[in-house]
Design a protein around this motif. Structure first.
Motif, short mmCIF file in Angstrom:
data_model
loop_
_atom_site.label_atom_id
_atom_site.label_comp_id
_atom_site.label_asym_id
_atom_site.label_seq_id
_atom_site.Cartn_x
_atom_site.Cartn_y
_atom_site.Cartn_z
N THR A 273 0.89 -1.08 0.36
CA THR A 273 0.15 -0.16 -0.06
C THR A 273 1.18 1.21 0.17
O THR A 273 1.76 0.76 1.01
CB THR A 273 -0.68 0.51 0.92
OG1 THR A 273 -1.08 -1.37 1.57
CG2 THR A 273 -1.88 1.39 1.29
N TYR A 274 0.25 2.04 -0.71
CA TYR A 274 0.86 3.90 -0.76
C TYR A 274 1.49 3.65 0.72
O TYR A 274 -0.56 3.97 1.87
CB TYR A 274 0.33 4.88 -1.56
CG TYR A 274 1.01 6.31 -1.27
CD1 TYR A 274 1.89 6.05 -2.36
CD2 TYR A 274 0.22 7.21 -0.14
CE1 TYR A 274 2.79 7.69 -1.97
CE2 TYR A 274 0.91 8.28 -0.21
CZ TYR A 274 2.54 8.67 -0.84
OH TYR A 274 3.07 9.82 -1.12
N PHE B 38 5.52 2.78 10.39
CA PHE B 38 5.89 4.70 10.28
C PHE B 38 7.46 4.73 10.03
O PHE B 38 8.89 4.49 10.17
CB PHE B 38 4.59 5.63 10.87
CG PHE B 38 5.23 6.81 11.51
CD1 PHE B 38 5.19 7.67 10.76
CD2 PHE B 38 5.90 7.17 12.62
CE1 PHE B 38 5.45 9.25 10.54
CE2 PHE B 38 6.46 8.86 12.80
CZ PHE B 38 5.83 9.62 12.03
N GLU C 122 9.09 8.80 10.79
CA GLU C 122 9.21 10.39 10.47
C GLU C 122 9.81 11.38 9.89
O GLU C 122 9.40 12.34 9.61
CB GLU C 122 9.74 10.98 11.84
CG GLU C 122 11.21 10.73 12.16
CD GLU C 122 11.94 11.46 13.43
OE1 GLU C 122 10.71 11.56 14.59
OE2 GLU C 122 13.00 11.52 13.69
N ASN C 123 10.49 11.09 8.44
CA ASN C 123 10.93 12.01 7.56
C ASN C 123 10.20 11.61 7.08
O ASN C 123 10.21 11.93 5.21
CB ASN C 123 12.64 11.26 7.10
CG ASN C 123 13.42 11.16 8.22
OD1 ASN C 123 13.42 12.70 8.68
ND2 ASN C 123 14.89 10.34 8.45
N ASP C 124 9.00 11.10 6.44
CA ASP C 124 8.48 11.01 5.21
C ASP C 124 6.89 10.41 5.62
O ASP C 124 6.16 10.13 6.69
CB ASP C 124 7.93 9.34 4.36
CG ASP C 124 7.71 9.27 3.23
OD1 ASP C 124 6.84 9.75 2.73
OD2 ASP C 124 6.82 8.37 3.08
N ALA C 125 6.28 11.90 5.60
CA ALA C 125 4.92 12.51 6.13
C ALA C 125 3.67 11.96 6.11
O ALA C 125 3.18 11.31 6.30
CB ALA C 125 4.80 13.99 6.52
N THR C 126 4.34 10.79 4.73
CA THR C 126 2.84 10.04 4.60
C THR C 126 3.15 9.14 4.42
O THR C 126 2.07 7.61 3.85
CB THR C 126 2.87 9.85 2.25
OG1 THR C 126 3.98 9.37 2.00
CG2 THR C 126 2.59 10.91 1.92
N THR C 127 4.33 8.22 5.37
CA THR C 127 3.63 6.49 5.87
C THR C 127 2.80 6.87 6.80
O THR C 127 2.31 7.81 7.99
CB THR C 127 5.22 6.04 6.44
OG1 THR C 127 5.84 7.21 7.51
CG2 THR C 127 6.02 5.96 5.53
N ALA C 128 2.21 5.79 7.36
CA ALA C 128 0.95 5.36 8.34
C ALA C 128 1.56 5.45 9.27
O ALA C 128 2.67 4.35 9.18
CB ALA C 128 0.45 4.15 7.39
N VAL C 129 0.78 5.55 10.15
CA VAL C 129 1.53 5.41 11.65
C VAL C 129 0.87 4.05 12.40
O VAL C 129 1.95 3.20 12.12
CB VAL C 129 0.93 6.65 12.15
CG1 VAL C 129 1.73 6.96 14.28
CG2 VAL C 129 1.29 8.45 11.96
N GLY D 280 -3.49 3.61 -5.01
CA GLY D 280 -2.77 2.95 -3.74
C GLY D 280 -2.62 2.08 -3.17
O GLY D 280 -1.98 0.98 -2.25
N GLN E 81 -6.26 -0.90 0.52
CA GLN E 81 -5.46 -1.23 1.07
C GLN E 81 -5.17 -1.44 2.63
O GLN E 81 -5.72 -2.25 2.84
CB GLN E 81 -5.75 0.39 1.19
CG GLN E 81 -5.44 1.53 -0.16
CD GLN E 81 -5.65 3.26 1.07
OE1 GLN E 81 -6.12 3.83 2.17
NE2 GLN E 81 -5.59 4.23 -0.60
N TRP E 82 -3.87 -1.78 2.87
CA TRP E 82 -3.28 -2.18 4.37
C TRP E 82 -4.09 -3.60 4.06
O TRP E 82 -3.88 -4.43 4.96
CB TRP E 82 -4.02 -1.91 5.49
CG TRP E 82 -3.90 -0.13 5.08
CD1 TRP E 82 -5.25 0.66 4.96
CD2 TRP E 82 -3.44 0.30 5.30
NE1 TRP E 82 -5.17 1.74 5.04
CE2 TRP E 82 -3.29 2.10 4.78
CE3 TRP E 82 -1.85 0.60 5.17
CZ2 TRP E 82 -2.92 3.39 4.91
CZ3 TRP E 82 -0.75 1.74 4.39
CH2 TRP E 82 -1.06 2.89 4.96
#
Lengths: 466, 102
Positions: free
Chosen positions: A194-195, A233, A235-242, A416, A440-441
């Motif tokens: 997933t994106y 996740f 922190e250097n890629d804001a689009t990564t899922a938490v 995605g 997704q996921w």
């Protein structure tokens, strides 16, 4: 048979049991590269000196018995758009011919932390602009199954390196098909999660709203292992899922698998649809329910993706100003220029609504269309590519070549979604690939079904004779 | 691809090249004029979906993540040496940029 033929899981076991050393494993991979890479051209740069040094360190760790690192001593080939400190990173473009990244991509750090040893960097379409490796500024890669054919792309070097057993596994990146399509053409497993599942930090951007790193491997179990290591996740890629809500896995007897009829096209090369449908039969025998359904024609995704991707390319490549890093802008090749120009045009004053905004609305339509499908079925099964590998030279002067050959992977990329390519047959000695796509996921569910398929077929065991 | 209906003029192509900061020569401009027109023709068929999408919102972020911000705390980045090491030209610890005024 050399140690380079092993899967990750086999190699790890051999190392732990001390059947061979990390150095033996690494040397077999380099020996294979020396033997065949002058024909295949999967690699752009090798990391031999450092890698051998690292293998020595691995030996020390193995001798202490501390083997909790999941990839300890396992050689990996890395697509040349991932930043690697100490190894030139070119994205196969002349503009970055001397680029020495000051930091590692998160994917690279995670592999290294897990104990993997970087063999070298693999060829690709320049800036990932293509589906063949023919737009590489350093010459195209050849398909290990037949050297007159292309490996696909853009992660063609990574796919070919795995197919030729030059490495134990590889990593690539996919914006729309760049992992799954070369995996299909080279007969290996290619997994695009997933994106936002795997960090893009340090990956030279193509289209930021769909770029997704992922593994290319010799088995589904290996793909799963690498996916679990890389996901998470950052922190250097804001689009990564938490904390994404993972899609529930099910027993194969409860699984409903959709056959979207628009993906089994009449113009698809003869034999491919039939082989994928034969695979559906195998899954049906294992207990899954096969359900035919209708989706939006993937042809719309070609235009939609073309607009979105070219726009994002023009924006991402604007940073190449030849001042802070890289050469001057006259070093972009023809395909890079075409993409930058189209993107600049569609984003320019007066055209934004007609192109980019309209395309993002169509993207919503595609997302909704898939969401409707998930009410009926759990996963989708379709051919990955409408053809087997094409001959060298097939893409020359074809402005839309890549998009048309990637038609069957573009809708899921635009939405995605995760997807995996699995080898499912051969036509005249060239591999055929099929893809499993999920919501997704739903990675765990996709990998579960992929493993069931692999356990009940032998296609993945066939190796290219070189 | 069939003959294109969209016709970009050479001037339009050269204008886009200027916006994109790409050094195009006459020949390349001529070639790109044809190729871009053909691609624009192709993507124009998205308009066929206008009835279906007119009430839909655009999707810019496909997993629905919004306003992903970190705390506003400074932290170490690249050293000056690291930042400059790939520059074609530097002077006294600075990047050398082309002059902006003629």
């Amino acid at each position: 048979m050399g140690l380079n033929d092993l899967t990750i899981i086999e190699a790890s076991e051999g190392l732990k049991k001390k059947n061979f050393s990390a150095r033996d494993l690494l040397e077999d991979c380099y020996r294979r590269i020396e033997q065949v890479d002058n024909k295949i051209h999967a690699f752009l740069a090798l990391n031999k000196e450092l890698a051998l040094q690292q293998a020595g360190e691995v030996e020390k760790i193995l001798n202490t018995g501390q083997t909790e690192k999941p990839l300890l001593g396992i050689p990996v080939a890395i697509k040349d758009n991932f930043n690697t400190v100490g190894l030139t990173t070119t994205a196969s473009s002349n503009i970055l011919i001397n680029y020495q990244p000051p930091y590692n991509a998160t994917v690279v750090n995670k592999l290294r932390d897990a104990g993997a040893i970087i063999l070298g960097k693999t060829n690709m379409d320049a800036f990932a602009h293509g589906s063949s490796t023919e737009t590489s500024d350093f010459g195209s890669t050849k398909n290990p199954w037949n050297l007159n054919y292309l490996p696909g792309g853009s992660s063609g070097g990574s796919a070919a390196a795995v197919a030729a057993n030059e490495t134990i596994f590889a990593v690539g990146s996919e914006t729309a098909g760049s992992i799954r399509q070369p995996a299909a053409w080279c007969g290996v497993v290619g997994f695009k999660p997933t994106y936002g599942r795997i960090s893009r930090f340090g990956l030279i951007a193509m289209a930021s709203s769909t770029d997704s790193p992922g593994p290319l491997t010799k088995s589904v179990a290996d793909a799963k292992l690498i996916y679990k290591i890389l996901a998470g996740f950052d922190e250097n890629d804001a689009t990564t899922a938490v904390n994404p809500v993972n899609y529930k896995t099910k027993n194969i007897r409860e699984l409903k698998i959709g056959i979207p009829k628009e993906y089994y096209r009449s113009e698809t090369q003869k034999g491919i649809n039939e082989m994928v449908l034969a695979s559906a039969k195998i899954l049906e025998k294992l207990g899954a329910r096969i359900i035919e359904l209708s989706l939006l024609d993937p042809e719309y995704a070609i235009s939609d993706y073309t607009v979105v991707q070219r726009a994002e390319v023009s924006s991402n490549l604007a940073r190449f100003d030849g001042i802070r890093f890289g050469g001057t802008r006259d070093n972009f090749n023809e395909e890079n220029m075409r993409r930058i120009m189209l993107g600049t045009y569609t984003l320019s004053a007066g055209y934004y609504d007609a192109y980019y905004k309209r395309a993002q609305k169509v993207r919503t339509l595609i997302v909704n269309n898939f969401n409707r499908a998930w009410k009926e079925v759990d996963l989708l099964l379709a051919p990955t590519s409408p053809t087997v590998a094409q001959k060298i030279g097939a893409t020359k002067g074809q402005a839309m070549y890549g998009e048309i050959s990637d038609m069957l992977v573009e809708p899921s990329s635009i939405a995605g979604l995760p997807g995996i390519n699995l080898p499912c047959g051969f036509i005249e000695g060239l591999p055929v690939g099929m893809q499993i796509i999920g919501p997704q996921w739903s990675e765990d569910l996709i990998l579960y079904l992929a493993e069931k398929y692999e356990d009940n077929t032998e296609w993945h065991r066939r190796k290219a004779l070189l | 691809m069939s003959k294109s209906i969209t016709k970009l003029s050479k001037e339009e192509v050269m204008h886009v090249a200027k916006l994109a900061n790409l050094p195009l020569n006459e020949n390349e401009g001529e070639k790109l004029k044809e190729q871009l027109s053909a691609t624009i023709d192709y993507i124009n068929h998205l308009a066929e979906l206008d009835n279906k999408v007119k009430s839909l919102p655009p999707t810019y972020q496909v997993t629905g993540k919004e306003n992903a911000l970190r705390d506003d705390i400074t932290r170490p980045g690249l050293t000056r040496e690291e930042a400059l090491k790939n520059a074609r030209r530097s002077y006294n610890g600075f990047f050398v940029v082309p002059s902006v005024w003629d």
